[in-house]
Structure formats: structure tokens, C-alpha cells
Design a protein around this motif. Sequence first.
Motif, mmCIF file in Angstrom:
data_model
loop_
_atom_site.group_PDB
_atom_site.id
_atom_site.type_symbol
_atom_site.label_atom_id
_atom_site.label_comp_id
_atom_site.label_asym_id
_atom_site.label_seq_id
_atom_site.Cartn_x
_atom_site.Cartn_y
_atom_site.Cartn_z
ATOM 1 N N ALA A 14 0.843 -1.192 0.000
ATOM 2 C CA ALA A 14 0.000 0.000 0.000
ATOM 3 C C ALA A 14 0.878 1.242 0.000
ATOM 4 C CB ALA A 14 -0.900 -0.006 1.232
ATOM 5 N N ALA A 15 0.344 2.306 -0.566
ATOM 6 C CA ALA A 15 1.074 3.566 -0.615
ATOM 7 C C ALA A 15 1.346 4.075 0.797
ATOM 8 C CB ALA A 15 0.260 4.589 -1.395
ATOM 9 N N ALA A 16 2.476 4.728 0.957
ATOM 10 C CA ALA A 16 2.832 5.289 2.260
ATOM 11 C C ALA A 16 1.877 6.421 2.617
ATOM 12 C CB ALA A 16 4.259 5.812 2.219
ATOM 13 N N ALA A 17 1.708 6.641 3.894
ATOM 14 C CA ALA A 17 0.889 7.747 4.366
ATOM 15 C C ALA A 17 1.627 9.057 4.091
ATOM 16 C CB ALA A 17 0.619 7.589 5.856
ATOM 17 N N THR A 18 0.890 10.143 4.118
ATOM 18 C CA THR A 18 1.449 11.465 3.891
ATOM 19 C C THR A 18 1.365 12.280 5.169
ATOM 20 O OG1 THR A 18 0.709 11.387 1.592
ATOM 21 C CG2 THR A 18 1.240 13.553 2.495
ATOM 22 N N TYR A 19 2.454 12.940 5.529
ATOM 23 C CA TYR A 19 2.451 13.810 6.702
ATOM 24 C C TYR A 19 1.621 15.053 6.380
ATOM 25 C CZ TYR A 19 3.942 16.949 10.377
ATOM 26 O OH TYR A 19 3.948 17.819 11.431
ATOM 27 N N THR A 25 2.098 8.616 14.092
ATOM 28 C CA THR A 25 1.873 7.435 13.259
ATOM 29 C C THR A 25 0.613 7.694 12.460
ATOM 30 O OG1 THR A 25 2.858 5.971 14.912
ATOM 31 C CG2 THR A 25 1.448 4.947 13.249
ATOM 32 N N ILE A 26 0.698 7.623 11.141
ATOM 33 C CA ILE A 26 -0.425 7.961 10.261
ATOM 34 C C ILE A 26 -0.770 6.764 9.381
ATOM 35 C CG2 ILE A 26 -1.263 9.522 8.471
ATOM 36 C CD1 ILE A 26 0.783 11.580 9.501
ATOM 37 N N ARG A 27 -2.052 6.442 9.343
ATOM 38 C CA ARG A 27 -2.517 5.346 8.482
ATOM 39 C C ARG A 27 -2.555 5.776 7.017
ATOM 40 N NH1 ARG A 27 -7.852 3.139 11.467
ATOM 41 N NH2 ARG A 27 -8.068 2.008 9.512
ATOM 42 N N SER A 28 -2.279 4.835 6.139
ATOM 43 C CA SER A 28 -2.345 5.094 4.701
ATOM 44 C C SER A 28 -3.783 5.300 4.241
ATOM 45 C CB SER A 28 -1.748 3.931 3.911
ATOM 46 O OG SER A 28 -0.408 3.744 4.257
#
Length: 132
Positions: free
Chosen positions: A26-31, A67-70
Motif C-alpha cells: 500500500a502507498a505510504a501515508a502522507t504527513y 503514526t499515520i494510516r495510509s
Amino acid sequence: MKAIVRRTAAGLGLALVAATAGAAPAAAATYGGQCGSGYGVVNQAAVPGGTVFLTYNSSTRKNCAVTIRSAPGAAMNMDVALKRSNSTAWQTDPGNWTQYAGPVHLSAAGQCVDWGGVIGDDWIVRTGTNCG
């Protein structure tokens, strides 16, 4: 007609299994600025389902981790953790979150930090990084 639908569905099921087995991660999350004004990303680590970001504010000389979900969704077990490498006291934000855990802030000017995060049952920790 039902027999055709069943055969087609079975065929699609096999195709989905094959596609899923070889699918890219899955694509990485974005800050998105969760740590506040003046914080910029200085490090990041992928965890299944998202990304843990370490940020720094040069004006306040504070680190921050989140910590951020994708793909935000139903609330699930998440956490973020941050500490000075020479300390045993972690700053954390455990809970069931829909989008992100944290932010947690820490003054650590001139020192290395340990940081990490959890999404579901998966976790990542980085130690002795971003010294200075």
C-alpha cells in the motif's frame, strides 16, 4: 444464468487471489502537519498500514512523532512513541484511532532519539537516530 454467474465469480475469485498475492505494498501515508506549525519531517519509517513520521521544529528545538494510516477507516489499535535515547521514559499516545496516533512532542536538543509506532499488530522502532 445462475450457473454462469457462479462460474464467473469463481473465476474472478481465483484472479483476485493471484492479483492480491503479487500486489504492491500500500502507498505510504502522507504527513499533514499533525505536529503543528513549524515542524518538518526529518525521518520516517514504514509500518504495514501506514508510516511513522519524526519531525523537528528548529525554532522550539523540539522533536515530534506521529503514526499515520495510509487509508483511514474504522478505529483500530495504534500508538506512537518518542524518547531520548539515553532515557527510559517514552512519550506515547496509545488508543483506538481512525487516522493517526499522536502527536507526541519532546525536547531533545543535542541528543539522539528513539521513536516508533504501531498500527494493528504491526510495529516499527528506530533507535539512536537524528542526533544533534
